[in-house]
Design a protein around this motif. Structure first.
Motif, mmCIF file in Angstrom:
data_model
loop_
_atom_site.group_PDB
_atom_site.id
_atom_site.type_symbol
_atom_site.label_atom_id
_atom_site.label_comp_id
_atom_site.label_asym_id
_atom_site.label_seq_id
_atom_site.Cartn_x
_atom_site.Cartn_y
_atom_site.Cartn_z
ATOM 1 N N ALA A 76 0.844 -1.202 0.000
ATOM 2 C CA ALA A 76 0.000 0.000 0.000
ATOM 3 C C ALA A 76 0.869 1.238 0.000
ATOM 4 C CB ALA A 76 -0.923 -0.005 1.223
ATOM 5 N N THR A 77 0.398 2.290 -0.635
ATOM 6 C CA THR A 77 1.122 3.557 -0.665
ATOM 7 C C THR A 77 0.150 4.698 -0.881
ATOM 8 O OG1 THR A 77 2.877 4.802 -1.771
ATOM 9 C CG2 THR A 77 1.512 3.406 -3.164
ATOM 10 N N ASN A 78 0.547 5.883 -0.422
ATOM 11 C CA ASN A 78 -0.233 7.083 -0.725
ATOM 12 C C ASN A 78 0.525 7.964 -1.719
ATOM 13 O OD1 ASN A 78 1.829 8.080 0.820
ATOM 14 N ND2 ASN A 78 0.548 9.031 2.381
ATOM 15 N N ARG A 98 -7.751 1.024 -5.815
ATOM 16 C CA ARG A 98 -7.720 2.410 -5.351
ATOM 17 C C ARG A 98 -8.695 2.573 -4.196
ATOM 18 N NH1 ARG A 98 -10.989 6.850 -6.039
ATOM 19 N NH2 ARG A 98 -9.955 8.880 -5.751
ATOM 20 N N VAL A 99 -8.188 3.024 -3.066
ATOM 21 C CA VAL A 99 -9.047 3.319 -1.920
ATOM 22 C C VAL A 99 -9.360 4.809 -1.951
ATOM 23 C CG1 VAL A 99 -9.267 3.276 0.587
ATOM 24 C CG2 VAL A 99 -7.977 1.475 -0.583
ATOM 25 N N PRO A 100 -10.597 5.177 -2.211
ATOM 26 C CA PRO A 100 -10.934 6.603 -2.326
ATOM 27 C C PRO A 100 -10.820 7.306 -0.984
ATOM 28 C CG PRO A 100 -12.930 5.270 -2.381
ATOM 29 C CD PRO A 100 -11.776 4.320 -2.431
ATOM 30 N N PRO A 101 -10.598 8.616 -0.998
ATOM 31 C CA PRO A 101 -10.519 9.370 0.263
ATOM 32 C C PRO A 101 -11.846 9.315 1.004
ATOM 33 C CG PRO A 101 -10.630 10.858 -1.623
ATOM 34 C CD PRO A 101 -10.431 9.488 -2.176
ATOM 35 N N LEU A 102 -11.782 9.589 2.290
ATOM 36 C CA LEU A 102 -12.956 9.459 3.149
ATOM 37 C C LEU A 102 -14.105 10.351 2.684
ATOM 38 C CD1 LEU A 102 -13.789 7.833 5.596
ATOM 39 C CD2 LEU A 102 -12.902 9.655 7.064
ATOM 40 N N GLU A 124 10.524 7.704 5.355
ATOM 41 C CA GLU A 124 10.026 7.096 6.591
ATOM 42 C C GLU A 124 8.538 6.809 6.490
ATOM 43 O OE1 GLU A 124 11.133 10.060 9.386
ATOM 44 O OE2 GLU A 124 13.165 9.271 9.705
ATOM 45 N N GLU A 125 7.806 7.733 5.864
ATOM 46 C CA GLU A 125 6.363 7.530 5.699
ATOM 47 C C GLU A 125 6.083 6.344 4.783
ATOM 48 O OE1 GLU A 125 4.303 11.011 4.463
ATOM 49 O OE2 GLU A 125 2.497 9.918 3.938
ATOM 50 N N LYS A 126 6.862 6.231 3.712
ATOM 51 C CA LYS A 126 6.680 5.120 2.779
ATOM 52 C C LYS A 126 6.961 3.786 3.454
ATOM 53 C CE LYS A 126 9.687 4.542 -0.529
ATOM 54 N NZ LYS A 126 10.467 4.764 -1.770
#
Length: 206
Positions: free
Chosen positions: A6-8, A34-38, A172-174
């Motif tokens: 997973a990645t943003n 793709r996970v859509p934003p909230l 670090e976030e990745k």
């Protein structure tokens, strides 16, 4: 073996810019979801809010009945620029601050109550009291990168930190590694910020 990654980040752009290995991208990109934003799946907000309410209620020994109607409506209306993590932080804050039997509208941050995040001009960020420093740093870096079109050097210049700090925080976030702030440095060490570098120095023996 089944591998789920997973990645943003926009990996296609990263490949084009030489920041991500092309062969690894095609190895991972077999079935992309793709996970859509909230804000694009508002029906999930009440379910997630109830989950976080139970979780943080048990952790803090608070037994709240749920959300008052005005509070529940405000949660659904808000755009949640920080997505699920922002919602989680908001509910944790509400659980800690609530003095009633349910979460009331006044227990929520002002931006959630008023929906001012929906009308943001993109030049300011508002944080709820109690937002972790690591989350604040992450959102400020991403917002500034967006403002300067992804120019990391200019982003670092505006934030008054070294360019390598931007790259390090994104890496670090990745990798899912939380950044350590000065307040979180291990006991017996001192954290020093020199030209944007977070350095931990062991004390000299006495």
């Amino acid at each position: 073996m089944r591998l789920v990654a997973a990645t943003n980040q926009d990996l296609r752009s990263a490949v084009r810019e030489g920041r991500f290995r092309e062969d690894l991208y095609y190895r991972l990109n077999v079935i992309a979801l793709r996970v859509p934003p909230l804000r694009e799946r508002r029906d999930d907000i009440p379910l997630l809010a109830e989950h976080f309410l139970r979780f943080f209620g048990e952790r803090n020994d608070r037994h709240l009945a749920g959300f008052a109607r005005p509070a529940a409506d405000a949660l659904v209306r808000y755009d949640w620029p920080g997505n699920v993590r922002e919602l989680e932080n908001t509910i944790e804050r509400a659980v800690v601050l609530s003095r009633g039997t349910a979460v009331e509208l006044d227990d929520l941050p002002v931006e959630v109550r008023t929906g001012q995040g929906n009308a943001s001009d993109g030049k300011s960020i508002t944080f709820a009291i109690g937002t972790p420093l690591g989350e604040i740093e992450r959102r400020v870096i991403h917002a500034t990168l967006g403002h300067v079109g992804g120019d990391k050097r200019l982003c670092a210049q505006l934030l008054g930190i070294a360019t390598r700090t931007i790259y390090r925080r994104l890496e670090e976030e990745k990798e899912g590694t939380p950044a350590q702030s000065a307040e979180e440095a291990p006991e017996g060490t001192t954290a020093e910020n020199t030209e944007g570098r977070g350095e931990v120095t062991e004390p000299e023996p006495t």
